[in-house]
Motif scaffolding. Sequence first.
Motif, PDB file in Angstrom:
ATOM      1  N   SER A  57       0.787  -1.130   0.131  1.00 23.08           N
ATOM      2  CA  SER A  57       0.133   0.157   0.065  1.00 23.08           C
ATOM      3  C   SER A  57       0.876   1.442   0.019  1.00 23.08           C
ATOM      4  N   ARG A  58       0.523   2.277  -0.631  1.00 25.91           N
ATOM      5  CA  ARG A  58       0.990   3.648  -0.596  1.00 25.91           C
ATOM      6  C   ARG A  58       0.189   4.744   0.002  1.00 25.91           C
ATOM      7  N   ALA A  59       0.804   5.165   1.043  1.00 24.94           N
ATOM      8  CA  ALA A  59       0.011   6.143   1.813  1.00 24.94           C
ATOM      9  C   ALA A  59       0.948   7.583   1.552  1.00 24.94           C
ATOM     10  N   PHE A  60      -0.099   8.604   1.476  1.00 22.80           N
ATOM     11  CA  PHE A  60       0.563  10.091   1.489  1.00 22.80           C
ATOM     12  C   PHE A  60      -0.249  10.774   2.508  1.00 22.80           C
ATOM     13  N   GLU A  61       0.656  11.859   3.044  1.00 20.37           N
ATOM     14  CA  GLU A  61      -0.021  12.910   3.751  1.00 20.37           C
ATOM     15  C   GLU A  61       0.416  14.181   3.491  1.00 20.37           C
ATOM     16  N   ARG A  62      -0.416  15.152   3.561  1.00 18.88           N
ATOM     17  CA  ARG A  62       0.167  16.607   3.219  1.00 18.88           C
ATOM     18  C   ARG A  62       0.501  17.360   4.422  1.00 18.88           C
ATOM     19  N   ARG A  63       1.588  17.865   4.831  1.00 26.00           N
ATOM     20  CA  ARG A  63       1.856  18.624   5.999  1.00 26.00           C
ATOM     21  C   ARG A  63       2.590  19.939   5.547  1.00 26.00           C
ATOM     22  N   ASP A  64       2.141  21.046   6.112  1.00 21.78           N
ATOM     23  CA  ASP A  64       2.603  22.432   5.761  1.00 21.78           C
ATOM     24  C   ASP A  64       2.679  22.474   4.257  1.00 21.78           C
ATOM     25  N   GLY A  65       1.774  22.165   3.669  1.00 21.35           N
ATOM     26  CA  GLY A  65       1.357  22.256   2.389  1.00 21.35           C
ATOM     27  C   GLY A  65       2.175  21.335   1.346  1.00 21.35           C
ATOM     28  N   GLN A  66       2.867  20.484   1.683  1.00 16.06           N
ATOM     29  CA  GLN A  66       3.816  19.761   1.106  1.00 16.06           C
ATOM     30  C   GLN A  66       3.275  18.076   1.153  1.00 16.06           C
ATOM     31  N   TRP A  67       3.273  17.667   0.031  1.00 15.28           N
ATOM     32  CA  TRP A  67       2.966  16.156   0.147  1.00 15.28           C
ATOM     33  C   TRP A  67       4.144  15.131   0.433  1.00 15.28           C
ATOM     34  N   TRP A  68       3.914  14.203   1.338  1.00 14.18           N
ATOM     35  CA  TRP A  68       4.831  13.222   1.892  1.00 14.18           C
ATOM     36  C   TRP A  68       4.287  12.200   1.597  1.00 14.18           C
ATOM     37  N   MET A  69       4.971  10.781   1.106  1.00 13.83           N
ATOM     38  CA  MET A  69       4.879   9.469   1.211  1.00 13.83           C
ATOM     39  C   MET A  69       5.125   8.974   2.544  1.00 13.83           C
ATOM     40  N   SER A  70       4.035   8.395   3.187  1.00 12.86           N
ATOM     41  CA  SER A  70       4.356   7.790   4.407  1.00 12.86           C
ATOM     42  C   SER A  70       4.556   6.275   4.526  1.00 12.86           C
ATOM     43  N   GLU A  71       4.063   5.625   3.433  1.00 10.70           N
ATOM     44  CA  GLU A  71       4.212   3.924   3.290  1.00 10.70           C
ATOM     45  C   GLU A  71       4.367   3.927   1.921  1.00 10.70           C
ATOM     46  N   PRO A  72       5.164   2.973   1.473  1.00 13.16           N
ATOM     47  CA  PRO A  72       6.030   2.398   2.274  1.00 13.16           C
ATOM     48  C   PRO A  72       7.397   2.843   2.664  1.00 13.16           C
ATOM     49  N   TYR A  73       7.522   4.300   1.855  1.00 17.49           N
ATOM     50  CA  TYR A  73       8.651   4.872   2.402  1.00 17.49           C
ATOM     51  C   TYR A  73       8.415   6.130   3.101  1.00 17.49           C
ATOM     52  N   ARG A  74       9.248   6.692   4.018  1.00 17.92           N
ATOM     53  CA  ARG A  74       8.933   8.141   4.513  1.00 17.92           C
ATOM     54  C   ARG A  74       9.836   9.164   3.867  1.00 17.92           C
ATOM     55  N   MET A  75       9.186   9.935   2.718  1.00 17.26           N
ATOM     56  CA  MET A  75       9.968  10.674   1.902  1.00 17.26           C
ATOM     57  C   MET A  75       9.264  11.762   1.255  1.00 17.26           C
ATOM     58  N   PRO A  76       9.541  12.718   1.009  1.00 21.26           N
ATOM     59  CA  PRO A  76       8.877  13.705   0.143  1.00 21.26           C
ATOM     60  C   PRO A  76       8.122  13.013  -1.109  1.00 21.26           C
ATOM     61  N   ALA A  77       6.898  13.169  -1.200  1.00 21.96           N
ATOM     62  CA  ALA A  77       6.178  12.782  -2.542  1.00 21.96           C
ATOM     63  C   ALA A  77       6.618  13.499  -3.857  1.00 21.96           C
ATOM     64  N   HIS A  78       6.595  12.948  -4.860  1.00 21.33           N
ATOM     65  CA  HIS A  78       6.574  13.762  -6.266  1.00 21.33           C
ATOM     66  C   HIS A  78       5.005  14.348  -6.473  1.00 21.33           C
ATOM     67  N   GLU A  79       4.992  15.712  -6.574  1.00 19.10           N
ATOM     68  CA  GLU A  79       3.855  16.513  -6.520  1.00 19.10           C
ATOM     69  C   GLU A  79       3.110  16.038  -7.653  1.00 19.10           C
ATOM     70  N   ASP A  80       3.602  15.646  -9.019  1.00 25.99           N
ATOM     71  CA  ASP A  80       2.835  15.268  -9.956  1.00 25.99           C
ATOM     72  C   ASP A  80       2.111  13.871  -9.823  1.00 25.99           C
ATOM     73  N   ALA A  81       2.929  13.126  -9.065  1.00 23.19           N
ATOM     74  CA  ALA A  81       2.290  11.787  -8.824  1.00 23.19           C
ATOM     75  C   ALA A  81       1.142  11.763  -8.147  1.00 23.19           C
ATOM     76  N   VAL A  82       1.136  12.708  -7.134  1.00 20.52           N
ATOM     77  CA  VAL A  82       0.069  12.854  -6.156  1.00 20.52           C
ATOM     78  C   VAL A  82      -1.244  13.417  -6.958  1.00 20.52           C
ATOM     79  N   ALA A  83      -0.874  14.508  -7.975  1.00 19.78           N
ATOM     80  CA  ALA A  83      -1.836  15.315  -8.444  1.00 19.78           C
ATOM     81  C   ALA A  83      -2.568  14.088  -9.678  1.00 19.78           C
ATOM     82  N   ARG A  84      -1.750  13.255  -9.996  1.00 15.58           N
ATOM     83  CA  ARG A  84      -2.414  12.288 -11.117  1.00 15.58           C
ATOM     84  C   ARG A  84      -3.607  11.230 -10.401  1.00 15.58           C
ATOM     85  N   LEU A  85      -3.139  10.978  -8.858  1.00 17.09           N
ATOM     86  CA  LEU A  85      -4.034  10.290  -8.420  1.00 17.09           C
ATOM     87  C   LEU A  85      -5.204  11.094  -7.873  1.00 17.09           C
TER      88      LEU A  85
END
Length: 266
Positions: A57-85
């Motif tokens: 599973s891939r999970a994302f959360e927005r913190r302080d206006g920025q999207w982060w991936m929280s699963e399976p990695y804890r890293m800043p997310a690619h904004e275009d990837a989140v926008a597509r979803l």
Amino acid sequence: MRRRTRQNLVLAAIVALAALAVVLVVQREQAGLGEPLAVVDTANVTRLRVSAGDKPSRAFERRDGQWWMSEPYRMPAHEDAVARLLAIASATPRQRYAADRFEAARIGLSPPQALLEIGRLRLEFGITDAIRGDRYVRTADGIALLPDRFSGWLLAPAESEIDHRLAAPLAAVTDVRIDGQAHPELVAAWNRVTTSQVVAPEAPAAGAVAVELADAQGNRVTFRVWRRDDGRYLALRDAPALVYPLEEPQMQQLLPAAAGAATATR
């Protein structure tokens, strides 16, 4: 004469009713035209989750206006990837049906082949239909047939949705060390370098160059860099383990001449 008049009146009434029926059908179709699969206030969405088959599973959360991936990695997310979803919810279905119109198992919804959760919205994806290749999607309002232009986004590897900047999540690199030696002349290059894609890790070659990046707060990111047999360079992040493919022109700016030459011969 009266009989013919009655017949004409009956025919006229039939024609009028038929015309009214056509108008009602057209109005109904026009009313539904352009309506999105679901209405989502994307500006206020803070959580997103995707699961598909046996993939993690891939999970994302927005913190302080920025999207982060929280699963399976804890890293800043690619904004275009989140926008597509997020855009999947606003796609326009070709047809809509009541939830009980189909047997869920026959259209791949028991269990769903993929699941997308946008905040409280739950979208379940089944198989594609045999006529147009539209995908069955179940929402709280029923089942829709949606032109399938998004399956690749649901099935994307988690690595591809991570921020492509090698320095992420550092806000700004202030210190660069190559094999333990400080190289302030390389700070600007490491601040701006990005990869075309982030991929799953692989074992580094023997003698890979060690790179350490740090910001003003003392946060650090470390890599091992080597040249593959096909001529492409790979930068393996130590934690989390991720690979950033790089090209020769990029490496000429990222490593001092001696280290670059040594990497090319390893």
